[in-house]
Design a protein around this motif. Structure first.
Motif, PDB file in Angstrom:
ATOM      1  N   ALA A   1       7.172  21.303  -4.233  1.00 25.17           N
ATOM      2  CA  ALA A   1       8.169  22.160  -3.660  1.00 25.17           C
ATOM      3  C   ALA A   1       9.218  22.721  -4.464  1.00 25.17           C
ATOM      4  CB  ALA A   1       8.697  21.451  -2.303  1.00 25.17           C
ATOM      5  N   LYS A   2       9.581  22.153  -5.391  1.00 22.33           N
ATOM      6  CA  LYS A   2      10.519  22.507  -6.301  1.00 22.33           C
ATOM      7  C   LYS A   2      10.001  23.824  -7.042  1.00 22.33           C
ATOM      8  CE  LYS A   2      13.643  20.599  -9.614  1.00 22.33           C
ATOM      9  NZ  LYS A   2      14.663  20.032  -8.618  1.00 22.33           N
ATOM     10  N   SER A   3       8.719  24.201  -7.072  1.00 21.29           N
ATOM     11  CA  SER A   3       8.475  25.388  -7.856  1.00 21.29           C
ATOM     12  C   SER A   3       8.111  26.282  -6.742  1.00 21.29           C
ATOM     13  CB  SER A   3       6.869  25.041  -8.389  1.00 21.29           C
ATOM     14  OG  SER A   3       5.863  24.998  -7.468  1.00 21.29           O
ATOM     15  N   LEU A   4       8.506  26.296  -5.521  1.00 21.05           N
ATOM     16  CA  LEU A   4       8.115  27.465  -4.468  1.00 21.05           C
ATOM     17  C   LEU A   4       9.625  28.026  -4.142  1.00 21.05           C
ATOM     18  CD1 LEU A   4       6.284  25.112  -1.822  1.00 21.05           C
ATOM     19  CD2 LEU A   4       5.310  26.918  -3.411  1.00 21.05           C
ATOM     20  N   THR A   5       9.378  29.455  -4.190  1.00 21.24           N
ATOM     21  CA  THR A   5      10.245  30.243  -4.032  1.00 21.24           C
ATOM     22  C   THR A   5      10.645  30.404  -2.221  1.00 21.24           C
ATOM     23  OG1 THR A   5       8.855  32.304  -3.685  1.00 21.24           O
ATOM     24  CG2 THR A   5       9.606  31.764  -5.703  1.00 21.24           C
ATOM     25  N   ASP A   6      11.543  30.975  -1.810  1.00 18.84           N
ATOM     26  CA  ASP A   6      11.852  31.126  -0.369  1.00 18.84           C
ATOM     27  C   ASP A   6      10.761  32.094   0.211  1.00 18.84           C
ATOM     28  OD1 ASP A   6      14.116  29.693  -0.436  1.00 18.84           O
ATOM     29  OD2 ASP A   6      15.555  31.447  -0.361  1.00 18.84           O
ATOM     30  N   ALA A   7      10.355  33.013  -0.423  1.00 16.25           N
ATOM     31  CA  ALA A   7       9.162  33.819   0.152  1.00 16.25           C
ATOM     32  C   ALA A   7       7.763  32.927   0.058  1.00 16.25           C
ATOM     33  CB  ALA A   7       8.869  34.982  -0.709  1.00 16.25           C
ATOM     34  N   GLU A   8       7.575  32.220  -0.890  1.00 15.70           N
ATOM     35  CA  GLU A   8       6.429  31.513  -0.960  1.00 15.70           C
ATOM     36  C   GLU A   8       6.484  30.236   0.367  1.00 15.70           C
ATOM     37  OE1 GLU A   8       5.220  31.835  -5.587  1.00 15.70           O
ATOM     38  OE2 GLU A   8       6.615  30.298  -4.864  1.00 15.70           O
ATOM     39  N   ILE A   9       7.477  29.798   0.497  1.00  9.81           N
ATOM     40  CA  ILE A   9       7.707  28.717   1.625  1.00  9.81           C
ATOM     41  C   ILE A   9       7.478  29.329   3.016  1.00  9.81           C
ATOM     42  CG2 ILE A   9       9.436  27.444   2.794  1.00  9.81           C
ATOM     43  CD1 ILE A   9      10.545  26.512   0.029  1.00  9.81           C
ATOM     44  N   GLU A  10       7.837  30.433   3.151  1.00 14.90           N
ATOM     45  CA  GLU A  10       7.725  31.139   4.433  1.00 14.90           C
ATOM     46  C   GLU A  10       6.333  31.682   4.575  1.00 14.90           C
ATOM     47  OE1 GLU A  10       9.920  32.397   6.921  1.00 14.90           O
ATOM     48  OE2 GLU A  10      11.689  31.528   5.916  1.00 14.90           O
ATOM     49  N   ALA A  11       5.516  32.248   3.675  1.00 13.12           N
ATOM     50  CA  ALA A  11       4.166  32.643   3.692  1.00 13.12           C
ATOM     51  C   ALA A  11       3.215  31.254   4.172  1.00 13.12           C
ATOM     52  CB  ALA A  11       3.695  33.091   2.180  1.00 13.12           C
ATOM     53  N   LEU A  12       3.561  30.217   3.209  1.00 11.99           N
ATOM     54  CA  LEU A  12       2.690  29.080   3.527  1.00 11.99           C
ATOM     55  C   LEU A  12       3.197  28.392   4.912  1.00 11.99           C
ATOM     56  CD1 LEU A  12       3.405  27.448   0.004  1.00 11.99           C
ATOM     57  CD2 LEU A  12       1.334  27.910   1.009  1.00 11.99           C
ATOM     58  N   ALA A  13       4.093  28.398   5.597  1.00 14.56           N
ATOM     59  CA  ALA A  13       4.552  27.859   6.682  1.00 14.56           C
ATOM     60  C   ALA A  13       3.797  28.811   7.893  1.00 14.56           C
ATOM     61  CB  ALA A  13       6.124  27.977   6.899  1.00 14.56           C
ATOM     62  N   ALA A  14       4.077  30.313   7.605  1.00 11.87           N
ATOM     63  CA  ALA A  14       3.402  30.836   8.593  1.00 11.87           C
ATOM     64  C   ALA A  14       1.750  30.792   8.604  1.00 11.87           C
ATOM     65  CB  ALA A  14       3.543  32.635   7.992  1.00 11.87           C
ATOM     66  N   TYR A  15       1.018  30.737   7.389  1.00 11.15           N
ATOM     67  CA  TYR A  15      -0.136  30.320   7.254  1.00 11.15           C
ATOM     68  C   TYR A  15      -0.883  29.184   7.966  1.00 11.15           C
ATOM     69  CZ  TYR A  15      -4.678  29.210   5.278  1.00 11.15           C
ATOM     70  OH  TYR A  15      -6.150  28.999   5.132  1.00 11.15           O
ATOM     71  N   TYR A  16      -0.144  28.110   7.802  1.00  9.15           N
ATOM     72  CA  TYR A  16      -0.421  26.845   8.561  1.00  9.15           C
ATOM     73  C   TYR A  16      -0.101  26.867   9.977  1.00  9.15           C
ATOM     74  CZ  TYR A  16      -2.172  24.559   4.395  1.00  9.15           C
ATOM     75  OH  TYR A  16      -2.919  24.099   3.354  1.00  9.15           O
ATOM     76  N   GLU A  17       0.882  27.542  10.369  1.00  8.51           N
ATOM     77  CA  GLU A  17       1.211  27.655  11.818  1.00  8.51           C
ATOM     78  C   GLU A  17       0.170  28.448  12.703  1.00  8.51           C
ATOM     79  OE1 GLU A  17       5.014  28.812  14.626  1.00  8.51           O
ATOM     80  OE2 GLU A  17       4.556  30.311  13.176  1.00  8.51           O
ATOM     81  N   GLY A  18      -0.465  29.159  11.850  1.00  7.36           N
ATOM     82  CA  GLY A  18      -1.319  30.232  12.489  1.00  7.36           C
ATOM     83  C   GLY A  18      -2.906  29.742  12.510  1.00  7.36           C
ATOM     84  N   LEU A  19      -3.182  28.179  11.919  1.00  7.38           N
ATOM     85  CA  LEU A  19      -4.413  27.604  12.013  1.00  7.38           C
ATOM     86  C   LEU A  19      -4.523  26.930  13.390  1.00  7.38           C
ATOM     87  CD1 LEU A  19      -4.464  26.281   8.484  1.00  7.38           C
ATOM     88  CD2 LEU A  19      -5.754  28.423   9.281  1.00  7.38           C
ATOM     89  N   ASP A  20      -5.702  26.777  13.569  1.00 10.14           N
ATOM     90  CA  ASP A  20      -5.899  25.913  14.932  1.00 10.14           C
ATOM     91  C   ASP A  20      -6.013  24.707  14.840  1.00 10.14           C
ATOM     92  OD1 ASP A  20      -7.039  25.063  17.302  1.00 10.14           O
ATOM     93  OD2 ASP A  20      -8.892  25.974  17.152  1.00 10.14           O
ATOM     94  N   PRO A  21      -5.148  23.826  15.294  1.00 12.79           N
ATOM     95  CA  PRO A  21      -5.218  22.377  14.885  1.00 12.79           C
ATOM     96  C   PRO A  21      -6.342  21.316  15.692  1.00 12.79           C
ATOM     97  CG  PRO A  21      -3.674  22.717  16.496  1.00 12.79           C
ATOM     98  CD  PRO A  21      -4.074  23.996  16.221  1.00 12.79           C
ATOM     99  N   GLY A  22      -7.049  22.315  16.570  1.00 14.06           N
ATOM    100  CA  GLY A  22      -8.217  21.619  17.273  1.00 14.06           C
ATOM    101  C   GLY A  22      -9.365  21.227  16.202  1.00 14.06           C
ATOM    102  N   LYS A  23      -9.295  21.845  15.227  1.00 10.90           N
ATOM    103  CA  LYS A  23     -10.597  21.753  14.182  1.00 10.90           C
ATOM    104  C   LYS A  23     -10.768  20.394  13.669  1.00 10.90           C
ATOM    105  CE  LYS A  23     -11.501  26.390  12.652  1.00 10.90           C
ATOM    106  NZ  LYS A  23     -11.737  27.166  11.529  1.00 10.90           N
TER     107      LYS A  23
END
Length: 105
Positions: A83-105
């Motif tokens: 996490a130390k290497s992540l920018t705010d924008a990268e954190i936002e993008a990663l969070a949005a990506y994982y939120e958009g995935l189906d947890p039922g897989k």
């Protein structure tokens, strides 16, 4: 909190896979995804029982936790470094990506 020996061993075993995961993730528009999929999977399902599933996780929660890891307020030998290497924008993008995935897989 220190990683249990089995978690640390798993992390070390996955280290050679980081380059392959990063190459695989380059087709995505999500920066730093390759680092995350090594442990948390492209589909958000942990690649080992010691790595949590992130698929469908609320992005606000993920942003807060990654910021805590980045600042060191939440302790994890592995995640503090990642996490130390992540920018705010990268954190936002990663969070949005994982939120958009189906947890039922």
């Amino acid at each position: 909190m220190k990683l249990p020996a089995v978690a640390l061993a798993s992390a070390i075993a996955f280290t050679p896979l980081v380059a392959a995961a990063q190459a695989s993730a380059q087709s995505s528009n999500v920066p730093k995804l390759g680092t995350c999929i090594t442990c948390h999977g492209r589909d958000g399902i942990g690649t080992s029982p010691v790595f949590p599933n992130l698929a469908g996780q609320k992005s606000l929660y993920m942003v807060q936790q990654l910021e805590l890891f980045r600042s060191g307020a939440r302790k994890s030998e592995m995640m503090n470094v990642v996490a130390k290497s992540l920018t705010d924008a990268e954190i936002e993008a990663l969070a949005a990506y994982y939120e958009g995935l189906d947890p039922g897989k």
